[in-house]
Design a protein around this motif. Structure first.
Motif, PDB file in Angstrom:
ATOM      1  N   GLU A 248      -7.396   4.039 -55.544  1.00  0.00           N
ATOM      2  CA  GLU A 248      -5.959   4.342 -55.617  1.00  0.00           C
ATOM      3  C   GLU A 248      -5.716   5.748 -56.160  1.00  0.00           C
ATOM      4  O   GLU A 248      -4.869   6.491 -55.640  1.00  0.00           O
ATOM      5  N   LYS A 249      -6.460   6.124 -57.182  1.00  0.00           N
ATOM      6  CA  LYS A 249      -6.289   7.456 -57.763  1.00  0.00           C
ATOM      7  C   LYS A 249      -6.746   8.538 -56.788  1.00  0.00           C
ATOM      8  O   LYS A 249      -6.057   9.549 -56.582  1.00  0.00           O
ATOM      9  N   ALA A 252      -4.184   8.960 -54.054  1.00  0.00           N
ATOM     10  CA  ALA A 252      -2.992   9.667 -54.529  1.00  0.00           C
ATOM     11  C   ALA A 252      -3.252  11.167 -54.598  1.00  0.00           C
ATOM     12  O   ALA A 252      -2.401  11.980 -54.192  1.00  0.00           O
ATOM     13  N   GLU A 283       4.329   7.900 -51.348  1.00  0.00           N
ATOM     14  CA  GLU A 283       3.162   7.019 -51.367  1.00  0.00           C
ATOM     15  C   GLU A 283       2.281   7.309 -52.581  1.00  0.00           C
ATOM     16  O   GLU A 283       1.769   6.394 -53.228  1.00  0.00           O
ATOM     17  N   ALA A 284       2.125   8.606 -52.903  1.00  0.00           N
ATOM     18  CA  ALA A 284       1.328   8.978 -54.075  1.00  0.00           C
ATOM     19  C   ALA A 284       1.989   8.474 -55.357  1.00  0.00           C
ATOM     20  O   ALA A 284       1.311   7.952 -56.258  1.00  0.00           O
ATOM     21  N   LEU A 287       1.353   4.755 -55.748  1.00  0.00           N
ATOM     22  CA  LEU A 287      -0.014   4.476 -56.179  1.00  0.00           C
ATOM     23  C   LEU A 287      -0.203   4.767 -57.670  1.00  0.00           C
ATOM     24  O   LEU A 287      -0.821   3.989 -58.407  1.00  0.00           O
ATOM     25  N   LEU A 288       0.340   5.899 -58.119  1.00  0.00           N
ATOM     26  CA  LEU A 288       0.182   6.288 -59.519  1.00  0.00           C
ATOM     27  C   LEU A 288       0.960   5.362 -60.457  1.00  0.00           C
ATOM     28  O   LEU A 288       0.506   5.059 -61.564  1.00  0.00           O
TER      29      LEU A 288
END
Length: 620
Positions: A248-249, A252, A283-284, A287-288
């Motif tokens: 996920e990171k 992002a 989207e980023a 995720l964050l």
């Protein structure tokens, strides 16, 4: 009789059998039929030689096979009764890869007919998922053991790693993709809990899911990398929390900084009304925020870079208040008092709430526990310079910053002197005595010139204020020099630079040249930045007694402002400070038009615009 009993009773030596197979593959000789258990896929039916790839030619036949490969061979023999050609290659390729013979390992892996074993692997995976259901005895193809499936999938993965080592990133990605394609095709609903006990298979899938997007990035294909990350996160791979959070990171970061324009994700299943990100930034951010939520729930450890990336994404989106909200939720142990107050002050200052930001900085700077706060002192003095009621306080902050720096960093000292000069300039306008005003103005020029001399590279902000201060003190030739320097530094990208140059030329009675400068700026700027340029042009036309032209220019200006308001109402977000500035510009335009019509003796029109001005004042 069970194979295990048969092997034990016959005294069958797996180690001897496996060593014979390895010698056969390297020497190119065939294994005799009576040396192996009969099988149409056994090594006895094929031969192969890769002795040219051996790291020690002539000695490979005598190479001692490591215990892990022997155990794999024994496991395969006990489960299926024979070790087929593909499995033997998988074991041999792994051995070469472990020894660092990358090219030899790749050559062995390339001999595996992946297409031939794919269907069997899919059937085996699907059957494992449905093992509690009764199966027909007339299944089309014999299923592989899960051990064999894991062995072959590992071989495909190691082939991808070998290609990566050799710099063939695109081929490596395609090889790695085969693993995920087969598993996803066999199990469209994701991996069930039945696979959680198969540690080897799960380990290979975890590694493949992590590797694929990295390979696409190395291959220079960010779009495929984006699709791979989405596939990794949307399909149920049974990933552990650490692996999923890492993906996920990384995803992002790719969305924020790759420069690739990702299309919105196509979610196969989602609740009605759920949020679907429309672009990279959204989207980023999503995720964050998920990662931050996991930390709050104590599912993952703290990673400071998560907040850094989130702050960048939200600031790009103009959501500074959202950053402040996230910072306020953090535990004091995660972010110390100084960093928390500084970040919050920047957020509120960016949102146009200067007093809130200044109060936060006051709380920080008045504490004895924070001796080294140079950046915070500079920010506080900058805010004070924009608020006439805090000029004295701002001067004290700027001087304190200079004292704390003590000449340590030339760039910081230059900035501090510039801010002090701006504050002194504002202070000079407030004094009543002419002699005191002259002293303040002289000190202002001196401080600003000191700031300019200490610049490593010329700073447009410092040059602008030097130009402005000289212009206000009617040193027009010096101001004109700095105005031209400013335009060169900014390559004509700043509206303020053009307006300042035009006003200096106007002060020198060079109205035609000033209007030419404004026209050039209008040609190079977008419609959203033309407001102040059009007003300056209208004033230049009034100075040349071109009143009708001035009315047309003001009308054009009002049309631009009207379009901005409609666009803002349709959903375009404007910063509050800009919105206030546009409203102020509109009021000034009504006032200017009333004056123009008064000069033309058109009293009724002048009264109409004064009424509009009164209405705008009430709205403000």
């Amino acid at each position: 009789m069970a194979i295990k009993d048969w092997i034990n009773k016959r005294g069958f030596s797996v180690r001897e059998r496996f060593q014979k197979m390895m010698k056969c593959i390297w020497s190119g000789q065939q294994i005799r039929v009576d040396d192996t258990i009969a099988s149409s896929e056994s090594l006895a039916t094929r031969d192969y030689s890769v002795s040219g790839y051996s790291s020690r030619p002539g000695e490979m036949a005598e190479t001692k096979v490591d215990n892990s490969n022997i155990e794999e061979a024994e496991s395969s023999l006990r489960e299926s009764g024979y070790l087929n050609y593909e499995e033997a290659r998988a074991l041999l390729g792994r051995l070469e890869y472990q020894k660092g013979n990358i090219e030899a390992a790749l050559h062995v892996f390339e001999g595996i007919d992946v297409a031939a074993v794919t269907s069997k692997m899919k059937v085996s995976l699907a059957r494992r998922c449905e093992q509690n259901r009764r199966r027909s005895q007339s299944d089309a193809a014999p299923a592989m053991s899960m051990h064999a499936v894991s062995l072959l999938l590992e071989a495909i993965f190691l082939k991808a790693k070998s290609l990566q080592h050799l710099g063939r990133f695109g081929e490596a990605a395609q090889s790695c993709k085969v693993i995920l394609d087969n598993v996803e095709s066999a199990l469209p609903e994701g991996l069930s809990d039945n696979y959680s006990t198969d540690c080897k298979l799960q380990e290979i899938l975890n590694k493949a899911v992590e590797l694929l997007p990295e390979l696409w990035k190395l291959a220079g294909d960010p779009q495929e990398a984006i699709l791979s990350y989405r596939r990794a996160l949307l399909y149920y791979w049974n990933l552990d929390m650490g692996t999923k959070s890492k993906l996920e990171k990384e995803f992002a970061v790719l969305l924020l900084y790759s420069g690739a324009d990702a299309s919105p994700p196509n979610l196969r299943s989602q609740m009605e009304g759920s949020f679907v990100p429309r672009n990279n930034i959204e989207e980023a951010i999503l995720l964050l925020l998920v990662l931050l939520r996991k930390f709050f729930l104590k599912r993952i450890g703290w990673d400071p870079s998560i907040l850094d990336h989130l702050a960048f994404a939200l600031s790009v989106s103009g959501e500074l208040r959202a950053i402040a909200h996230q910072v306020e939720e953090l535990h004091p142990e995660i972010m110390n008092r100084k960093e928390r107050y500084s970040t919050l002050a920047l957020c509120y200052y960016g949102e146009g709430e200067d007093i809130v930001a200044l109060n936060l900085l006051r709380n920080l700077l008045n504490s004895r526990d924070n001796p080294d706060c140079i950046l915070e002192l500079l920010l506080a003095s900058k805010i004070c310079g924009e608020n006439m009621s805090c000029i004295e306080e701002g001067i004290s902050w700027a001087r304190k910053a200079l004292s704390g720096l003590n000449g340590r960093c030339g760039q910081m000292v230059s900035k501090a002197n510039c801010l002090l000069g701006v504050l002194l300039s504002s202070q000079s306008r407030l004094v009543s005595s002419d002699s005191e005003r002259i002293l303040k103005q002289s000190e202002t020029i001196e401080v600003l010139e000191t700031a300019e001399k200490m610049m490593t590279e010329r700073d447009p902000y410092i040059v602008f204020h030097l130009c402005l201060e000289n212009a206000e003190q009617r040193k027009l030739d010096v101001a004109l020099y700095y105005a031209k320097q400013l335009l060169k530094l900014e390559a004509g990208s700043s509206v303020k630079g053009y307006v300042l140059l035009a006003r200096i030329l106007s002060a020198q009675k060079q109205f035609v040249d000033a209007e030419t400068v404004i026209n050039a700026a209008l040609d190079q700027s977008g419609k959203w930045d033309q407001g102040e340029l059009l007003r300056t042009k209208a004033k230049l036309q009034i100075a040349q007694n071109q009143l009708k032209n001035a009315v047309e220019t003001y009308t054009h200006l009002l049309a631009v402002l009207q379009v901005q308001y409609k666009s803002s109402g349709a959903g375009k977000k404007l910063l509050k400070t800009k919105g206030k500035w546009d409203r102020s510009l509109e009021m000034e335009t009504w006032h200017d038009l009333a004056n123009v019509y008064t000069s033309l003796s058109q009293w009724r029109d002048a009264e109409v615009y004064l009424m509009k001005l009164r209405g705008s004042t009430k709205k403000l």
